[in-house]
Design a protein around this motif. Structure first.
Motif, PDB file in Angstrom:
ATOM      1  N   THR A  21       0.791  -1.252   0.031  1.00  0.00           N
ATOM      2  CA  THR A  21       0.053  -0.016   0.030  1.00  0.00           C
ATOM      3  C   THR A  21       0.809   1.312   0.013  1.00  0.00           C
ATOM      4  O   THR A  21       0.412   2.251  -0.754  1.00  0.00           O
ATOM      5  N   PRO A  45     -12.107  -3.721  -7.387  1.00  0.00           N
ATOM      6  CA  PRO A  45     -12.009  -2.560  -6.605  1.00  0.00           C
ATOM      7  C   PRO A  45     -12.196  -2.693  -5.092  1.00  0.00           C
ATOM      8  O   PRO A  45     -11.632  -1.755  -4.348  1.00  0.00           O
ATOM      9  N   LYS A  46     -12.819  -3.460  -4.766  1.00  0.00           N
ATOM     10  CA  LYS A  46     -13.135  -3.592  -3.249  1.00  0.00           C
ATOM     11  C   LYS A  46     -12.340  -3.376  -2.193  1.00  0.00           C
ATOM     12  O   LYS A  46     -12.186  -2.481  -1.329  1.00  0.00           O
ATOM     13  N   PHE A  48      -9.614  -1.808  -2.372  1.00  0.00           N
ATOM     14  CA  PHE A  48      -9.138  -0.676  -2.764  1.00  0.00           C
ATOM     15  C   PHE A  48      -9.688   0.502  -1.878  1.00  0.00           C
ATOM     16  O   PHE A  48      -9.277   1.668  -1.396  1.00  0.00           O
ATOM     17  N   TYR A  49     -11.150   0.222  -1.422  1.00  0.00           N
ATOM     18  CA  TYR A  49     -11.777   1.281  -0.644  1.00  0.00           C
ATOM     19  C   TYR A  49     -11.187   1.652   0.530  1.00  0.00           C
ATOM     20  O   TYR A  49     -11.374   2.800   1.040  1.00  0.00           O
ATOM     21  N   GLN A  50     -10.716   0.517   1.128  1.00  0.00           N
ATOM     22  CA  GLN A  50     -10.070   0.707   2.344  1.00  0.00           C
ATOM     23  C   GLN A  50      -8.539   1.594   2.281  1.00  0.00           C
ATOM     24  O   GLN A  50      -8.120   2.309   3.563  1.00  0.00           O
ATOM     25  N   LEU A  52      -7.567   4.033  -0.197  1.00  0.00           N
ATOM     26  CA  LEU A  52      -7.948   5.325  -1.200  1.00  0.00           C
ATOM     27  C   LEU A  52      -8.611   6.287  -0.445  1.00  0.00           C
ATOM     28  O   LEU A  52      -9.746   6.213   0.184  1.00  0.00           O
ATOM     29  N   ASP A  53      -8.054   7.687  -0.504  1.00  0.00           N
ATOM     30  CA  ASP A  53      -8.957   8.564   0.012  1.00  0.00           C
ATOM     31  C   ASP A  53     -10.057   9.005  -0.785  1.00  0.00           C
ATOM     32  O   ASP A  53     -10.013   8.535  -2.119  1.00  0.00           O
ATOM     33  N   VAL A  54     -10.976   9.822  -0.616  1.00  0.00           N
ATOM     34  CA  VAL A  54     -12.225   9.975  -1.255  1.00  0.00           C
ATOM     35  C   VAL A  54     -11.848  10.974  -2.514  1.00  0.00           C
ATOM     36  O   VAL A  54     -12.449  11.028  -3.549  1.00  0.00           O
ATOM     37  N   ARG A  57     -10.451   8.687  -7.949  1.00  0.00           N
ATOM     38  CA  ARG A  57     -11.661   7.817  -8.430  1.00  0.00           C
ATOM     39  C   ARG A  57     -11.303   6.454  -8.593  1.00  0.00           C
ATOM     40  O   ARG A  57     -10.051   6.221  -9.107  1.00  0.00           O
ATOM     41  N   LEU A  58     -12.001   5.669  -8.052  1.00  0.00           N
ATOM     42  CA  LEU A  58     -11.796   3.976  -8.251  1.00  0.00           C
ATOM     43  C   LEU A  58     -12.675   3.594  -9.474  1.00  0.00           C
ATOM     44  O   LEU A  58     -13.797   3.583  -8.996  1.00  0.00           O
ATOM     45  N   THR A  60     -13.524   0.167 -12.195  1.00  0.00           N
ATOM     46  CA  THR A  60     -13.491  -1.025 -12.254  1.00  0.00           C
ATOM     47  C   THR A  60     -13.065  -1.305 -14.002  1.00  0.00           C
ATOM     48  O   THR A  60     -13.505  -0.664 -14.863  1.00  0.00           O
TER      49      THR A  60
END
Length: 171
Positions: A21, A45-46, A48-50, A52-54, A57-58, A60
């Motif tokens: 990371t 992508p799931k 990566f949610y933890q 990446l900051d807002v 853009r994530l 698929t």
């Protein structure tokens, strides 16, 4: 304005990448010095949610299993800006001045500018126009997955012996 696109191709690579990371955070930090938008494209992508900051853009990979060309297509299709700096997720160290040189070359009338180091092209470290998505889709529909095939369909230029990262030694 430029979009930064981090390509993490395949589920296995996503898993390995997430184990590192800090690489991802370093890439994003460096890309933010030049990019107004950052996109990470991945097949899964799931996880990566933890990490990446807002502000990132994530998206698929819309055609999973079609390789990095599919990731580029997805990123180009959703990029906000015409200029897209593509980065391979496996390359943790980046050089903004090299990208600025590539961007200048691309803007002199090309669809893309690709770095060449020691006579080797690095298409997953280039600067592309988002309109390259229109050239990538027919290739993907034919089953083509290699980014090099896209280069046969667009007007591109190489930039020789640029430093891709701060640790690169280029003769």
């Amino acid at each position: 304005m430029i979009t930064g696109l981090i390509v993490v191709d395949g589920a296995f690579k996503s898993k390995i990448f997430l184990e590192h990371t800090p690489w991802l955070q370093d890439q994003i930090k460096i890309m933010r010095t030049l990019c107004s938008e950052i996109i990470v494209v991945t097949q899964e992508p799931k996880p990566f949610y933890q990490v990446l900051d807002v502000g990132v853009r994530l998206i698929t990979d819309c055609l999973p299993g079609k390789g990095p060309l599919s990731c580029l297509f997805a990123g180009f299709s959703l990029a906000q800006f015409h200029d897209v700096w593509v980065v391979n997720g496996e390359h943790p160290f980046l050089n903004v001045s090299a990208v600025e040189q590539l961007l200048d070359r691309k803007r002199s009338g090309y669809d893309a500018a690709i770095p060449m180091v020691n006579d080797v092209l690095y298409p997953l470290h280039g600067v592309y126009d988002r309109r390259c998505a229109a050239k990538a889709l027919p290739l993907l529909n034919k089953g083509v997955t290699k980014v090099e095939a896209l280069l046969q369909e667009i007007r591109w230029s190489s930039l020789s012996d640029v430093r891709l990262d701060a640790n690169a030694i280029v003769s």
